[in-house]
Design a protein around this motif. Structure first.
Motif, PDB file in Angstrom:
ATOM      1  N   ASP A 121       0.840  -1.207   0.000  1.00  0.00           N
ATOM      2  CA  ASP A 121       0.000   0.000   0.000  1.00  0.00           C
ATOM      3  C   ASP A 121       0.882   1.267   0.000  1.00  0.00           C
ATOM      4  OD1 ASP A 121      -1.547   2.149   0.750  1.00  0.00           O
ATOM      5  OD2 ASP A 121      -2.731   1.031   2.220  1.00  0.00           O
ATOM      6  N   PRO A 122       0.733   2.139  -1.022  1.00  0.00           N
ATOM      7  CA  PRO A 122       1.592   3.332  -1.109  1.00  0.00           C
ATOM      8  C   PRO A 122       1.477   4.252   0.116  1.00  0.00           C
ATOM      9  CG  PRO A 122       0.050   3.221  -2.973  1.00  0.00           C
ATOM     10  CD  PRO A 122      -0.189   2.002  -2.139  1.00  0.00           C
ATOM     11  N   ASP A 123       0.275   4.319   0.703  1.00  0.00           N
ATOM     12  CA  ASP A 123       0.091   5.182   1.873  1.00  0.00           C
ATOM     13  C   ASP A 123       0.923   4.675   3.066  1.00  0.00           C
ATOM     14  OD1 ASP A 123      -1.199   7.248   3.395  1.00  0.00           O
ATOM     15  OD2 ASP A 123      -2.315   5.627   4.391  1.00  0.00           O
ATOM     16  N   VAL A 124       0.980   3.353   3.184  1.00  0.00           N
ATOM     17  CA  VAL A 124       1.780   2.753   4.269  1.00  0.00           C
ATOM     18  C   VAL A 124       3.270   2.993   4.015  1.00  0.00           C
ATOM     19  CG1 VAL A 124       2.358   0.564   5.406  1.00  0.00           C
ATOM     20  CG2 VAL A 124      -0.009   1.045   4.775  1.00  0.00           C
ATOM     21  N   ARG A 125       3.642   2.948   2.730  1.00  0.00           N
ATOM     22  CA  ARG A 125       5.064   3.199   2.407  1.00  0.00           C
ATOM     23  C   ARG A 125       5.462   4.628   2.773  1.00  0.00           C
ATOM     24  NH1 ARG A 125       4.047   0.125  -2.382  1.00  0.00           N
ATOM     25  NH2 ARG A 125       4.208   1.938  -3.742  1.00  0.00           N
ATOM     26  N   ILE A 126       4.543   5.556   2.566  1.00  0.00           N
ATOM     27  CA  ILE A 126       4.842   6.964   2.920  1.00  0.00           C
ATOM     28  C   ILE A 126       5.036   7.073   4.442  1.00  0.00           C
ATOM     29  CG2 ILE A 126       3.822   9.292   3.066  1.00  0.00           C
ATOM     30  CD1 ILE A 126       2.504   8.674   0.320  1.00  0.00           C
ATOM     31  N   LYS A 127       4.194   6.369   5.170  1.00  0.00           N
ATOM     32  CA  LYS A 127       4.302   6.423   6.644  1.00  0.00           C
ATOM     33  C   LYS A 127       5.640   5.833   7.089  1.00  0.00           C
ATOM     34  CE  LYS A 127      -0.461   6.782   7.887  1.00  0.00           C
ATOM     35  NZ  LYS A 127      -1.715   6.260   7.374  1.00  0.00           N
ATOM     36  N   ARG A 128       6.017   4.721   6.463  1.00  0.00           N
ATOM     37  CA  ARG A 128       7.291   4.100   6.848  1.00  0.00           C
ATOM     38  C   ARG A 128       8.464   5.019   6.502  1.00  0.00           C
ATOM     39  NH1 ARG A 128      10.191  -1.541   5.193  1.00  0.00           N
ATOM     40  NH2 ARG A 128      10.502  -0.474   3.213  1.00  0.00           N
ATOM     41  N   ASP A 129       8.395   5.660   5.344  1.00  0.00           N
ATOM     42  CA  ASP A 129       9.466   6.609   4.994  1.00  0.00           C
ATOM     43  C   ASP A 129       9.563   7.712   6.033  1.00  0.00           C
ATOM     44  OD1 ASP A 129      10.118   5.226   2.756  1.00  0.00           O
ATOM     45  OD2 ASP A 129       9.062   6.554   1.357  1.00  0.00           O
ATOM     46  N   HIS A 130       8.403   8.094   6.547  1.00  0.00           N
ATOM     47  CA  HIS A 130       8.424   9.149   7.565  1.00  0.00           C
ATOM     48  C   HIS A 130       9.136   8.665   8.836  1.00  0.00           C
ATOM     49  CE1 HIS A 130       7.281  12.861   9.443  1.00  0.00           C
ATOM     50  NE2 HIS A 130       7.176  12.132  10.546  1.00  0.00           N
ATOM     51  N   VAL A 131       8.858   7.430   9.227  1.00  0.00           N
ATOM     52  CA  VAL A 131       9.541   6.895  10.423  1.00  0.00           C
ATOM     53  C   VAL A 131      11.048   6.853  10.182  1.00  0.00           C
ATOM     54  CG1 VAL A 131       9.783   4.912  11.965  1.00  0.00           C
ATOM     55  CG2 VAL A 131       7.508   5.555  11.136  1.00  0.00           C
ATOM     56  N   LYS A 132      11.433   6.491   8.971  1.00  0.00           N
ATOM     57  CA  LYS A 132      12.875   6.471   8.651  1.00  0.00           C
ATOM     58  C   LYS A 132      13.465   7.881   8.760  1.00  0.00           C
ATOM     59  CE  LYS A 132      16.091   5.105   5.026  1.00  0.00           C
ATOM     60  NZ  LYS A 132      16.267   4.374   3.768  1.00  0.00           N
ATOM     61  N   SER A 133      12.705   8.873   8.335  1.00  0.00           N
ATOM     62  CA  SER A 133      13.220  10.254   8.453  1.00  0.00           C
ATOM     63  C   SER A 133      13.363  10.650   9.928  1.00  0.00           C
ATOM     64  CB  SER A 133      12.323  11.241   7.692  1.00  0.00           C
ATOM     65  OG  SER A 133      11.156  11.516   8.456  1.00  0.00           O
ATOM     66  N   MET A 134      12.523  10.077  10.786  1.00  0.00           N
ATOM     67  CA  MET A 134      12.668  10.346  12.236  1.00  0.00           C
ATOM     68  C   MET A 134      13.977   9.748  12.753  1.00  0.00           C
ATOM     69  SD  MET A 134       8.745   9.544  13.395  1.00  0.00           S
ATOM     70  CE  MET A 134       8.850   9.956  15.127  1.00  0.00           C
ATOM     71  N   MET A 135      14.281   8.531  12.268  1.00  0.00           N
ATOM     72  CA  MET A 135      15.545   7.902  12.678  1.00  0.00           C
ATOM     73  C   MET A 135      16.716   8.768  12.216  1.00  0.00           C
ATOM     74  SD  MET A 135      16.955   5.305  14.201  1.00  0.00           S
ATOM     75  CE  MET A 135      18.586   4.564  14.290  1.00  0.00           C
ATOM     76  N   GLN A 136      16.610   9.284  11.015  1.00  0.00           N
ATOM     77  CA  GLN A 136      17.684  10.135  10.487  1.00  0.00           C
ATOM     78  C   GLN A 136      17.858  11.364  11.388  1.00  0.00           C
ATOM     79  OE1 GLN A 136      19.291   9.488   7.060  1.00  0.00           O
ATOM     80  NE2 GLN A 136      20.738  10.611   8.354  1.00  0.00           N
ATOM     81  N   HIS A 137      16.740  11.942  11.788  1.00  0.00           N
ATOM     82  CA  HIS A 137      16.778  13.153  12.620  1.00  0.00           C
ATOM     83  C   HIS A 137      17.363  12.844  14.003  1.00  0.00           C
ATOM     84  CE1 HIS A 137      15.532  17.201  13.708  1.00  0.00           C
ATOM     85  NE2 HIS A 137      15.007  16.704  14.827  1.00  0.00           N
ATOM     86  N   ALA A 138      16.953  11.716  14.570  1.00  0.00           N
ATOM     87  CA  ALA A 138      17.470  11.318  15.894  1.00  0.00           C
ATOM     88  C   ALA A 138      18.977  11.053  15.805  1.00  0.00           C
ATOM     89  CB  ALA A 138      16.738  10.064  16.375  1.00  0.00           C
ATOM     90  N   TRP A 139      19.369  10.351  14.767  1.00  0.00           N
ATOM     91  CA  TRP A 139      20.783   9.989  14.568  1.00  0.00           C
ATOM     92  C   TRP A 139      21.623  11.251  14.315  1.00  0.00           C
ATOM     93  CZ3 TRP A 139      23.851   6.011  15.430  1.00  0.00           C
ATOM     94  CH2 TRP A 139      25.061   5.902  14.745  1.00  0.00           C
TER      95      TRP A 139
END
Ligand code: DMJ
Length: 537
Positions: free
Chosen positions: A60-78
């Motif tokens: 589901d593309p909408d779920v992929r967008i959400k997962r990309d967002h979580v990855k961007s959070m990891m990037q920000h935390a890191w």
């Protein structure tokens, strides 16, 4: 035509079996049993299911967008950690400096780096992973960690983090480093009982600390058993055996539940020998929350990790869950919320901790594996209650503890612990329940948590901070980014929005710090046992 085809298939199968038998026979004659066990390992590799450790996009593309967002959070935390606290244990994201007041203090252990390794790898953040590996190879200096540390924390974060990185990558550096840390933990077991001391000094290779609580001595088995498997050294497993196969049988329990504190007393027998037994404080605390939690978690997961052969752990787990049903499960009056009480000095406390919320996922995981629907239902009901502890606050983030009284249901009392320190347990249970049920509510709830963390905890210059008060809509930051936020909270959220194949639950168990360790047997080709190490890389 069909008959001819069936015969042809039958003959081919017969010839194939004959070839396998001849091959094993020849190996046995030529090289002895080691070659056969290696060749069987090799053959089993061919039959095993693929293990997905990166990718795993949802359809589901909408779920992929959400997962990309979580990855961007990891990037920000890191990024925040790299910029302001590289090499230190944790980050103060607001004052932009290392955080040295945690259990690790200023010991040069890079707790955030080690805890983040597998999350970075699973998310495919390979430049960041390479930098973390480089630090572990060149800068992680155990000799300089000349301070008293918690045996439990060192095990779940450092040993667990390094072992998961080894399992995922096959890179021997991580196995070596895990073993170096674990060897320095061994002085904790130089003890008259099999229960280790609670404190260790990795630099001085000494230990102290009196009696650890239940969750401390009961949260070693996943890491120590796996360490023995991948190094070929039995010493780690032997300590676990002593705890579970000898000591625990001498302990008194309450319907399978164990009090969090123990003391050992020496009695004289009639033959004047010392009778060394473990004596419990009978009027102590029984809880699935702080000080008890991961003891129960490791009973189930040790059985799962062993490929369901560790019957002793399973028996203890089943007895404990029976005790939970019998003594701890309650329902709130107004909204019918299921919750767990704690029993302290024989008195019931209707309070649950954020930490206790891991139990929702645990009971569901066990229930599915054992075909016990009642356990799955209890897990789902507890997870729903934990969700209530989030949505009933103005920040939509849950407090450290929440109560059940005539007036309060899954809410924090005015004098209660209102803080939220970026803990994972609630989203951990959403993730497990999602994987087991595919009920869309768990992804909805996970996304609510993402939005709340972004709104209240994100620090623009880098990193995320905990909150002192979840009831205050105006952010009251504690200025700490805990390493478990990167190890656990963000990893579980990422996996919640991934396909089930990514770190599949029938191939991996998560240690209590969310570090995935492979399941033994033929289900996970990345198990990497020492005897087959030539196939590891
Ligand atoms: C983590 O270190 C582990 O999950 C542990 O079992 C409990 N506390 C923290 C997260 O809340």
């Amino acid at each position: 035509m069909r008959v001819i085809r069936a015969r042809l298939i039958g003959r081919c199968f017969f010839v194939f079996c004959l070839l396998i038998i001849c091959y094993c026979g020849a190996m046995l004659c030529l090289f002895g049993t080691q070659a056969v066990s290696d060749s069987i390992f090799f053959a089993s590799l061919l039959s095993r299911r693929r293990t997905v450790i990166q990718g795993g996009d949802d359809a589901d593309p909408d779920v992929r967008i959400k997962r990309d967002h979580v990855k961007s959070m990891m990037q920000h935390a890191w990024n925040g950690y790299v910029q302001y606290a590289w090499g230190a244990n944790e980050l103060c994201p607001i004052s932009r400096k290392p955080y040295n007041d945690s259990i690790y203090g200023s010991a040069p252990l890079g707790a955030t780096i080690v805890d983040s390794l597998d999350t970075l790898f699973i998310m495919g953040m390979m430049d960041e992973f390479a930098a973390a590996r480089d630090w572990i190879e060149n800068d992680m200096n155990l000799d300089e960690a000349n301070v008293e540390l918690s045996l439990f924390e060192v095990n779940i974060r450092l040993v667990g983090g390094l072992l998961a990185a080894f399992a995922l990558t096959g890179d021997n550096l991580f196995r070596q480093r895990a073993e170096e840390v674990a060897e320095r933990m061994l002085p904790a077991f130089d003890n008259v009982t099999s229960i280790p001391n609670g404190r260790i000094n990795l630099g001085a290779k000494t230990s102290s600390g009196g009696w650890p609580v239940l969750a401390e001595w009961g949260t070693l088995s996943l890491e120590f058993n796996y360490l023995s498997d991948v190094t070929g050294s039995g010493v780690y497993r032997s300590h676990i055996r002593r705890i579970y196969e000898t000591t625990i049988n001498l302990m008194v329990n309450m319907d399978g539940l164990y009090p969090v504190n123990i003391r050992m007393r020496k009695n004289k027998t009639k033959f004047d020998d010392d009778d060394t037994r473990i004596h419990w404080n009978n009027f102590d605390k029984y809880t699935l929350g702080a000080a008890g939690d991961s003891f129960y978690e490791y009973l189930l997961k040790s059985w799962l990790q062993s490929g369901k052969t560790d019957e002793n752990s399973l028996t203890l787990y089943l007895q404990a869950v029976n005790g939970v049903f019998k003594k701890l499960v309650r329902t709130s009056k107004k909204s019918n919320l299921t919750f767990l009480v704690e029993i302290e000095y024989e008195r019931e406390q209707s309070v649950m901790g954020h930490l206790t919320c891991f139990a929702g996922g645990l009971f569901a995981l066990g229930g599915k594996a054992l075909g016990l629907e009642r356990h799955v239902e209890l897990g789902a009901a507890l997870t729903s209650t934990c969700h209530q502890s989030y949505v009933r606050t103005p920040t939509k983030l849950g407090p450290e503890t929440f109560e059940f009284t005539d007036d309060l249901e899954a809410e924090v009392d005015k004098n209660g612990a209102k803080y939220y320190i970026l803990r994972p347990e609630v989203v951990e249970s959403y993730f497990i329940l999602w994987r087991l049920t595919h009920d869309p509510r768990y992804r909805l709830w996970g996304w609510e948590a993402v939005e709340a963390i972004e709104k209240h905890c994100r620090i623009p210059s880098g990193g995320y901070s905990g909150l002192r008060n979840v009831d205050s809509a105006k952010p009251d930051h504690d200025d700490v980014q805990q390493s478990f936020f990167l190890a656990e909270t963000l990893k579980y959220l990422y996996l919640l929005f991934s396909d089930d194949s990514l770190i599949a639950l029938d191939q991996w168990v998560f240690n209590t710090e969310a570090h995935p360790l492979p399941i033994k047997g033929n289900v996970n080709p990345l198990f990497r046992p020492a005897s087959a190490s030539q196939f590891n890389n």
